[in-house]
Design an enzyme around this catalytic site. Sequence first.
Site, mmCIF file in Angstrom:
data_model
loop_
_atom_site.group_PDB
_atom_site.id
_atom_site.type_symbol
_atom_site.label_atom_id
_atom_site.label_comp_id
_atom_site.label_asym_id
_atom_site.label_seq_id
_atom_site.Cartn_x
_atom_site.Cartn_y
_atom_site.Cartn_z
ATOM 1 N N CYS A 1 -106.666 33.740 33.377
ATOM 2 C CA CYS A 1 -105.848 33.162 33.780
ATOM 3 C C CYS A 1 -105.156 32.912 31.742
ATOM 4 O O CYS A 1 -105.911 32.224 31.457
ATOM 5 C CB CYS A 1 -105.236 32.270 34.653
ATOM 6 N N CYS B 1 -101.019 36.027 34.810
ATOM 7 C CA CYS B 1 -101.699 36.257 34.971
ATOM 8 C C CYS B 1 -101.994 37.515 36.496
ATOM 9 O O CYS B 1 -102.747 38.149 36.181
ATOM 10 C CB CYS B 1 -103.518 35.741 34.836
ATOM 11 N N LYS C 1 -84.564 -5.400 24.859
ATOM 12 C CA LYS C 1 -85.716 -4.530 24.549
ATOM 13 C C LYS C 1 -84.854 -3.673 23.133
ATOM 14 O O LYS C 1 -83.691 -2.684 23.511
ATOM 15 C CB LYS C 1 -86.417 -3.578 26.217
ATOM 16 N N TYR D 1 -90.650 -9.618 17.624
ATOM 17 C CA TYR D 1 -90.420 -10.604 19.363
ATOM 18 C C TYR D 1 -91.958 -10.479 19.707
ATOM 19 O O TYR D 1 -92.231 -10.906 20.918
ATOM 20 C CB TYR D 1 -90.363 -9.868 20.009
ATOM 21 N N CYS E 1 -98.919 33.708 39.602
ATOM 22 C CA CYS E 1 -98.675 34.049 38.515
ATOM 23 C C CYS E 1 -98.244 34.309 38.051
ATOM 24 O O CYS E 1 -98.537 35.620 37.520
ATOM 25 C CB CYS E 1 -100.729 32.840 38.331
ATOM 26 N N GLU F 1 -86.227 -11.264 27.402
ATOM 27 C CA GLU F 1 -85.279 -10.883 25.762
ATOM 28 C C GLU F 1 -84.403 -9.180 25.889
ATOM 29 O O GLU F 1 -85.077 -8.397 26.900
ATOM 30 C CB GLU F 1 -86.528 -11.177 25.013
ATOM 31 N N CYS G 1 -102.220 28.701 40.390
ATOM 32 C CA CYS G 1 -102.591 30.405 40.408
ATOM 33 C C CYS G 1 -104.580 29.820 40.210
ATOM 34 O O CYS G 1 -104.815 28.599 40.250
ATOM 35 C CB CYS G 1 -102.234 29.969 38.676
ATOM 36 N N LYS H 1 -85.734 -1.223 32.230
ATOM 37 C CA LYS H 1 -85.041 -0.045 30.933
ATOM 38 C C LYS H 1 -83.005 -0.054 32.486
ATOM 39 O O LYS H 1 -83.626 -0.070 33.571
ATOM 40 C CB LYS H 1 -86.026 1.339 32.073
ATOM 41 N N ASP I 1 -83.820 -1.255 20.927
ATOM 42 C CA ASP I 1 -83.957 0.511 20.803
ATOM 43 C C ASP I 1 -84.227 0.739 18.765
ATOM 44 O O ASP I 1 -83.024 1.490 18.845
ATOM 45 C CB ASP I 1 -83.036 1.115 21.592
HETATM 46 S S1 IVH Z 1 -93.052 -6.499 23.435
HETATM 47 C C1 IVH Z 1 -97.997 -5.039 23.931
HETATM 48 N N1 IVH Z 1 -89.935 -6.970 23.142
HETATM 49 O O1 IVH Z 1 -90.401 -1.432 22.913
HETATM 50 C C2 IVH Z 1 -96.584 -4.642 23.486
HETATM 51 N N2 IVH Z 1 -91.322 -4.551 22.422
HETATM 52 O O2 IVH Z 1 -91.853 0.470 25.130
HETATM 53 C C3 IVH Z 1 -95.333 -5.745 22.898
HETATM 54 N N3 IVH Z 1 -89.960 -3.375 21.907
HETATM 55 O O3 IVH Z 1 -93.808 -0.672 21.511
HETATM 56 C C4 IVH Z 1 -94.703 -5.690 23.473
HETATM 57 N N4 IVH Z 1 -87.960 -4.604 21.712
HETATM 58 O O4 IVH Z 1 -91.285 -1.374 20.320
HETATM 59 C C5 IVH Z 1 -91.819 -6.273 23.120
HETATM 60 N N5 IVH Z 1 -88.549 -7.250 22.773
HETATM 61 C C6 IVH Z 1 -89.648 -6.647 23.453
HETATM 62 C C7 IVH Z 1 -89.117 -5.111 22.361
HETATM 63 C C8 IVH Z 1 -90.321 -4.531 22.313
HETATM 64 C C9 IVH Z 1 -88.011 -3.167 22.083
HETATM 65 C C10 IVH Z 1 -90.386 -2.033 21.836
HETATM 66 C C11 IVH Z 1 -92.036 -2.061 21.625
HETATM 67 C C12 IVH Z 1 -93.067 -1.596 22.046
HETATM 68 C C13 IVH Z 1 -92.117 -0.871 22.860
HETATM 69 C C14 IVH Z 1 -92.564 -0.373 24.260
#
Ligand code: IVH
Length: 748
Positions: A478, A422, A128, A237, A419, A126, A472, A325, A130
């Site tokens: 230091c 120091c 991710k 989610y 360093c 799914e 160092c 990512k 932002d």
């Molecule tokens: S599942 C155990 N699903 O990404 C954690 N997270 O980088 C389960 N996020 O903290 C998270 N879209 O805030 C999940 N489809 C998605 C997501 C998602 C965005 C975020 C979430 C998480 C962060 C981790």
Amino acid sequence: MAALPAIDTLTLEDAQAEHARLVAEITHHRALYYQKDAPEISDADYDALEKRLTVLEARFPDLAGAHSPTATVGAAPAAGFGKVKHKVPMLSLGNAFEDGDVADFVASVRRFLVLDDGAPLEFVAEPKIDGLSLSIRYENGQLVQAATRGDGAEGEDVTANVRTIDDIPNTLRGKAPAVLEVRGEVYMRREDFLALNKAQTEKGEKVFANPRNAAAGSLRQLDASITAGRPLRFFAYTWGELSEPLGATQSESRQRLAELGFTISEPSRQCRTADELLEYYRDIGAQRATLPFDIDGVVYKVDRLDLQERLGFRTRTPRWATAHKYPAEQAQTILRAISIQVGRTGALTPVAELEPITVGGVVVSRATLHNEDEIRRKDVRVGDTVIVQRAGDVIPQIVTSIAALRPADAQPFVFPTHCPACGSLAVRSTAEKADVAAETAAVEGAAGGEEAPPTETATEAEAEPDGVVRRCTGGLICPAQAVERLIHFTSRLAFDIEGLGIERMRLFFSQGRIREPADIFTLEKREAERIDRIVTMTGFGKKSVEKLFAAIEARRTIGLDRLIYALGIRQVGEATAKLLARHYLTVEHWRDAMIKAAEERAAQPAERKPELVGEAYAELCAIEQIGVGVADDMMAFFREEHNRAVLDRLLAQITVETYERPSTTGSPVVGKTVVFTGTLETMGRSEAKAKAESLGAKVAGSVSAKTDYVVVGADAGSKATKARELGLTILTEQEWVDLIGGKTTTPE
Ligand code: IVH
């Protein structure tokens, strides 16, 4: 401030407009002050605003209301929001960046579950989103509480604000579980974000850098009526506490969340192999620009919940899911200088000082150059035009320098041999481990301006290759190391003292006000009489100093794992600190055991086997994953008289809580020490260990008289023999499974 009309000359209409203006302004400055620690105006100017509002409301009492900032003056000012402890921690996700990482993720899941090559395994993929994560608690179908993620263990209570978000039902549809914590992401659509910024510009108010910041800024408003006016949305989610399962799989549960009235993150897809996951990644990547909201990657989750449960969690991330990512955003700028930062264990890290440039909506003026070899390998020179990149929370990096644009007189960089703080000799070491990555995290704070959330790489996950770090040798003399240790001490995963960030710590250190951790806790007593002096010497403002004292007071009680982590001992990151806390439980026990082990170690030749060094040292090395390297860094710390004194002075100031093991009610093996040996049939070694630990057992790597159970698989060797010699309880794999049969627990 420009001359404002006197309040007693205002008509009702003028007063209403003035009231709205003041409320907006005060709310804005409160947010900067309390949430971002970045006030834009002096305390005196802020006080003048509040005063004017109070006078205005006194004259026009109808304008005052529950939402007015005057109603909240003095109420829990240190935080602004109430705190909520998450019953089930809100964790983050591990990251994949390259195709190979995805293949590794799938392989690691299969390996952990010991699946044959042909055995099917399904994933849900799914987007991710932002935005910022949110946990919403429903009891008997009614929304009762909503909290931000915070540090994962404790977040901010934003219930009133969340009730104003259209996408989030106040009452669930149909028959809902008695307790259901729905988790997901609050975000803003791109078109809504642009419209909001336009409106803000017209009103002469703050514009946001990107939809994520706009969503975060809109949710974290102390006045919920402001949130109500913002176009926030929510994708569900996952879930936290739950009185009954939503389904047998992730996909069924998603469906159920949709039926209960939530919008679920789409477009999603069922996938079976790494190739299918990658195909999804590419398809979504192609649609990315046309999706109505920002995404920074995709997420892959093992579909079957029983398998998710078996896979469980690492310290901060699940084994059953990962984020993949999209590539980092890049920009071109000029390298103005290379400065050298000295970390808390003395590592010299080169930092690129850049002509400030916006990369993916964030201004970057510093980036890490990692180490001496990296500068040479990339042939980066001061004056060069360089490509900078940043991805998510990761520290900005220099990708390359553009040779064609190099000034004729640019010279290769000469890395210092001493360093800069120091003057001690700086030497290249051979055994570098996790602490290098941890130190790089400090660059992140320096580079990003705002303190970015710590990433997995900033803890123990990543190691630099051996021998690339120049260190160092100044040790305790230091000042740079000393101040970095203090910065680490107050950082987010350690004592997490609000308002005592990097710059303030440097200032207090240079003024001699804080030289070691204990000084933080005696600061108020030493300075209370002379707050005005701190105010003039630091330029903080009285309110800000009082707020700092309150934040320090709030941390006088601390968990043992955080304390151990905070000491900044080499190689002792978050996960190791937890292992130690889990094993020794109380600070007294841990401290005494470390001192004893250090004495034993010092009395024996370096090459002696751990078991033969002494009891306390052997016990430490027998903790699974600790190993001799970590143990010896620990010993190096405790051998130093100065360090013991620093620790004891700190302990005289604070209360350290006994480590609480994860809830293991009814577990038959809580507190027991178990050793696994030989090949297990029904589960891999990693799963056996993770499971035992989740039930409160300690898993040791070697057999001793203190071992409670030795679980013997096929082809067990010397450990089984030793167990028999010592007359320990030996279990077959089946006997072990029967012993723990069906016991589960919440992840730590
Ligand atoms: S599942 C155990 N699903 O990404 C954690 N997270 O980088 C389960 N996020 O903290 C998270 N879209 O805030 C999940 N489809 C998605 C997501 C998602 C965005 C975020 C979430 C998480 C962060 C981790």
